[in-house]
Motif scaffolding. Structure first.
Motif, PDB file in Angstrom:
ATOM      1  N   UNK A   1      -4.039   3.831   4.202  1.00 24.92           N
ATOM      2  CA  UNK A   1      -3.133   2.817   4.610  1.00 24.92           C
ATOM      3  C   UNK A   1      -4.004   1.574   4.408  1.00 24.92           C
ATOM      4  N   UNK A   2      -3.238   0.223   4.646  1.00 28.25           N
ATOM      5  CA  UNK A   2      -3.783  -0.819   4.661  1.00 28.25           C
ATOM      6  C   UNK A   2      -5.181  -1.055   5.392  1.00 28.25           C
ATOM      7  N   UNK A   3      -5.097  -0.592   6.776  1.00 30.01           N
ATOM      8  CA  UNK A   3      -6.446  -0.775   7.305  1.00 30.01           C
ATOM      9  C   UNK A   3      -7.393  -0.102   6.800  1.00 30.01           C
ATOM     10  N   UNK A   4      -7.249   1.108   5.824  1.00 30.85           N
ATOM     11  CA  UNK A   4      -8.388   1.990   5.368  1.00 30.85           C
ATOM     12  C   UNK A   4      -9.137   1.235   4.157  1.00 30.85           C
ATOM     13  N   UNK A   5      -8.467   0.038   3.643  1.00 28.44           N
ATOM     14  CA  UNK A   5      -8.919  -0.554   2.314  1.00 28.44           C
ATOM     15  C   UNK A   5     -10.416  -1.099   2.609  1.00 28.44           C
ATOM     16  N   UNK A   6     -10.709  -1.769   3.662  1.00 33.09           N
ATOM     17  CA  UNK A   6     -12.023  -2.247   3.891  1.00 33.09           C
ATOM     18  C   UNK A   6     -12.947  -1.168   4.262  1.00 33.09           C
TER      19      UNK A   6
ATOM     20  N   UNK B   1       0.978  -1.351  -0.082  1.00 33.10           N
ATOM     21  CA  UNK B   1       0.078  -0.127  -0.013  1.00 33.10           C
ATOM     22  C   UNK B   1       0.921   1.342  -0.050  1.00 33.10           C
ATOM     23  N   UNK B   2       1.854   1.220   0.642  1.00 31.28           N
ATOM     24  CA  UNK B   2       2.887   2.359   0.651  1.00 31.28           C
ATOM     25  C   UNK B   2       3.641   2.514  -0.571  1.00 31.28           C
ATOM     26  N   UNK B   3       3.800   1.572  -1.475  1.00 34.62           N
ATOM     27  CA  UNK B   3       4.192   1.703  -2.874  1.00 34.62           C
ATOM     28  C   UNK B   3       3.085   2.275  -3.666  1.00 34.62           C
ATOM     29  N   UNK B   4       1.868   1.596  -3.663  1.00 34.57           N
ATOM     30  CA  UNK B   4       0.830   2.497  -4.419  1.00 34.57           C
ATOM     31  C   UNK B   4       0.880   3.982  -4.062  1.00 34.57           C
TER      32      UNK B   4
ATOM     33  N   UNK C   1     -15.949  12.563  -0.318  1.00 34.99           N
ATOM     34  CA  UNK C   1     -16.548  12.593   0.974  1.00 34.99           C
ATOM     35  C   UNK C   1     -15.988  11.306   1.850  1.00 34.99           C
ATOM     36  N   UNK C   2     -16.133  10.360   1.329  1.00 35.15           N
ATOM     37  CA  UNK C   2     -15.760   8.916   1.805  1.00 35.15           C
ATOM     38  C   UNK C   2     -14.259   8.884   2.086  1.00 35.15           C
ATOM     39  N   UNK C   3     -13.553   9.413   1.347  1.00 34.30           N
ATOM     40  CA  UNK C   3     -12.040   9.276   1.492  1.00 34.30           C
ATOM     41  C   UNK C   3     -11.410  10.131   2.466  1.00 34.30           C
ATOM     42  N   UNK C   4     -12.015  11.308   2.493  1.00 35.89           N
ATOM     43  CA  UNK C   4     -11.619  12.339   3.610  1.00 35.89           C
ATOM     44  C   UNK C   4     -12.169  12.013   4.847  1.00 35.89           C
ATOM     45  N   UNK C   5     -13.198  11.506   4.797  1.00 35.65           N
ATOM     46  CA  UNK C   5     -13.536  10.959   6.110  1.00 35.65           C
ATOM     47  C   UNK C   5     -12.872   9.890   6.886  1.00 35.65           C
ATOM     48  N   UNK C   6     -12.380   8.836   5.807  1.00 35.66           N
ATOM     49  CA  UNK C   6     -11.363   7.676   6.020  1.00 35.66           C
ATOM     50  C   UNK C   6     -10.094   8.127   6.605  1.00 35.66           C
ATOM     51  N   UNK C   7      -9.823   9.298   5.944  1.00 34.44           N
ATOM     52  CA  UNK C   7      -8.400   9.786   6.241  1.00 34.44           C
ATOM     53  C   UNK C   7      -8.389  10.650   7.321  1.00 34.44           C
TER      54      UNK C   7
ATOM     55  N   UNK D   1      -7.160  -2.855  -4.316  1.00 31.21           N
ATOM     56  CA  UNK D   1      -6.114  -2.144  -3.623  1.00 31.21           C
ATOM     57  C   UNK D   1      -5.391  -1.108  -4.175  1.00 31.21           C
ATOM     58  N   UNK D   2      -4.689  -1.347  -5.253  1.00 25.30           N
ATOM     59  CA  UNK D   2      -4.105  -0.276  -6.137  1.00 25.30           C
ATOM     60  C   UNK D   2      -4.912   0.594  -6.619  1.00 25.30           C
ATOM     61  N   UNK D   3      -6.295   0.185  -6.969  1.00 22.95           N
ATOM     62  CA  UNK D   3      -7.445   0.915  -7.808  1.00 22.95           C
ATOM     63  C   UNK D   3      -7.858   1.975  -6.749  1.00 22.95           C
ATOM     64  N   UNK D   4      -8.059   1.293  -5.470  1.00 25.34           N
ATOM     65  CA  UNK D   4      -8.535   2.337  -4.251  1.00 25.34           C
ATOM     66  C   UNK D   4      -7.602   3.520  -3.865  1.00 25.34           C
ATOM     67  N   UNK D   5      -6.589   3.138  -3.772  1.00 25.35           N
ATOM     68  CA  UNK D   5      -5.355   4.025  -3.402  1.00 25.35           C
ATOM     69  C   UNK D   5      -5.214   5.216  -4.609  1.00 25.35           C
ATOM     70  N   UNK D   6      -5.146   4.890  -5.820  1.00 24.73           N
ATOM     71  CA  UNK D   6      -5.015   5.707  -6.798  1.00 24.73           C
ATOM     72  C   UNK D   6      -6.186   6.721  -6.888  1.00 24.73           C
TER      73      UNK D   6
END
Length: 498
Positions: free
Chosen positions: A350-355, A150-153, A337-343, A454-459
């Motif tokens: 992070x890995x824990x954010x994927x789910x 995930x850090x590499x992504x 909104x979802x991404x900013x809320x999760x962050x 996971x790569x798609x989610x991060x990008x």
């Protein structure tokens, strides 16, 4: 006398071959008459005169299923080459549940066109070899291996976003399919091979990306032209010569990385004591129950397969996801909104954010339904099989059109409506699991699907956090199915700072 005998013998042989072809043709005609055949059949050319590429064929099949609701179609590539296509979960799952192999040796087999490039790796191999290699490679996709990726992504995505930042600052549009392809190749090289080749920084047209793109295009061109199916005709043709040029390059690219790693390990075997082995380490060190490892040719086939599948299919999914963000701004804002809320104030996922990215995941699933990253796959029948009430004989290729399954009116009545919420309760809706198969299904499903998602989610998450994206007025956005779903004229966007 001898000349006359030889001449009569040759004529007799030609006559026998001709009569066999006529008999076989009549048999095939009786069989295709039991199926839903595509329209405008020509007695010599079949449907070939209507088909220049896969997009034409998908359009013909899609049109037919929209009007007839059929679960399987048939077509003719000239008078001697019938093609069967399943386009519904009921027919596709019969093949998915079987152990039928990929068509890699049959004259019109689609995977035969990829064999010189990808070799007999996990995508194409079958039988005991496939079972052995799948077992040996499974550890490379364990969660413990995927977690640090995930850090590499994030690192790769940051370089990608800097390119978007330049477009944002200049106020100019940017074509993102090529940029995403570079980013996903960068990710694959770093994660699987621990290779940092700075592919994104070196320019917009890395030769590996260009070579893979041309190999995919040339493979489809060969598939659609029966005259190029025989090897000797293909390699003598301009298409075959260009294919060989790009094929040699991608093999050299992989060989250099493999050779470099072998030398490094010979020099310092203690490198294998590191806590996390990458994909290439696992390939080089893997041993089966008999203590036998993979040959050099096997390793190259797996590296070539992994680099292609891991970067090109994911690039397709991410590129069309960015297109959908721009086309549906209300969806873009939901994901933001979802991404900013999760962050919650953090800068990177992070890995824990994927789910926790539930709506983003539904959005990505809907993207892959609407714009199937892999439009079709195929199977080779080693025994007769009943599909939609018709017994298809052995030694026949049957295509599985994933893109048509994703747009079949029986399965998705509102198939042209982009609606991520359809996946909210997908599993609890008692849906046939074979209605949605972006990563194939059955025992031969994609081994790297968690890696890709996971790569798609991060990008996508990092992009919407930093930018708003919009479509470019006047640009034509058109799907162009090849080995993966490309954009015929690229995907251009305008980028705005948040």
């Amino acid at each position: 006398m001898i000349v006359t005998t030889v001449l009569y013998g040759a004529l007799l042989s030609i006559l026998v071959v001709f009569l066999k072809q006529v008999y076989q043709f009549k048999q095939w005609r009786r069989l295709t008459a039991q199926t839903t055949m595509l329209d405008s059949w020509h007695p010599i050319w079949g449907h070939l005169h209507l088909i220049n590429d896969v997009s034409d064929y998908i359009r013909l099949v899609t049109d037919k299923i929209q009007t007839s609701g059929t679960k399987m179609t048939s077509a003719w590539m000239m008078f001697f080459f019938p093609v069967f296509t399943v386009c519904h979960p009921d027919t596709a799952k019969v093949l998915f549940k079987s152990s039928e192999p990929k068509p890699k040796y049959s004259l019109g087999g689609s995977y035969r066109m990829l064999l010189p490039w990808l070799g007999d790796g996990l995508l194409i191999s079958d039988g005991k070899k496939w079972e052995r290699n799948r077992r040996l490679l499974t550890p490379a996709f364990h969660f413990d291996i995927l977690k640090p990726y995930v850090q590499i992504y994030n690192d790769v995505t940051e370089i990608f976003l800097e390119k978007l930042q330049k477009a944002c600052n200049s106020g100019k549009s940017i074509e993102i399919y090529s940029q995403v392809s570079l980013a996903t190749l960068d990710t694959m090289l770093r994660c699987s091979l621990s290779y940092e080749g700075h592919v994104q920084e070196k320019g917009d047209s890395h030769p590996y990306v260009q070579a893979v793109r041309r190999l995919g295009f040339l493979s489809i061109r060969r598939l659609m032209n029966p005259l190029l199916h025989p090897n000797f005709l293909f390699w003598l043709s301009p298409t075959g010569r260009e294919y060989k040029q790009h094929n040699d390059y991608v093999h050299e690219f992989a060989d250099e990385i493999i050779t470099s790693r072998r030398k490094s390990l010979e020099k310092d075997p203690n490198q294998l004591q590191k806590s996390k082995l990458d994909f290439l380490d696992i390939l080089i060190t893997a041993k089966d129950e008999n203590g036998e490892g993979l040959s050099d040719l096997d390793i190259r086939a797996e590296v070539d397969t992994y680099l292609f599948e891991g970067h090109d299919t994911t690039a397709s999914a991410i590129s069309w996801a960015i297109y959908c963000l721009a086309k549906y701004p209300e969806e873009q804002e939901k994901i933001y909104k979802e991404v900013t809320s999760v962050l919650d104030g953090r800068s990177q996922l992070s890995w824990e954010d994927m789910s926790r990215l539930k709506y983003t995941t539904m959005f990505l699933k809907e993207v892959m339904r609407m714009h199937s990253p892999v439009p079709f796959i195929s199977r080779w029948l080693t025994k007769p099989m009943i599909l939609d009430g018709v017994e298809i004989p052995e030694n026949v290729t049957v295509d599985i059109f994933i893109h048509c399954i994703n747009h079949h009116p029986d399965v998705w009545p509102d198939h042209m409506e982009f609606r991520p919420s359809r996946f909210e309760d997908y599993k609890s809706q008692d849906k046939d699991p074979y209605t949605y198969v972006p990563f194939s299904a059955g025992s031969r499903n994609c081994i790297g699907q968690n890696f890709a998602l996971n790569e798609e989610r991060v990008m996508i998450g990092a992009l919407v956090k930093r930018f708003k994206v919009e479509l470019v007025e006047g640009h034509v956005y058109e799907e162009y199915p090849e080995v993966v779903m490309r954009a015929k004229y690229g995907i251009k966007i305008n980028v705005k700072q948040r």
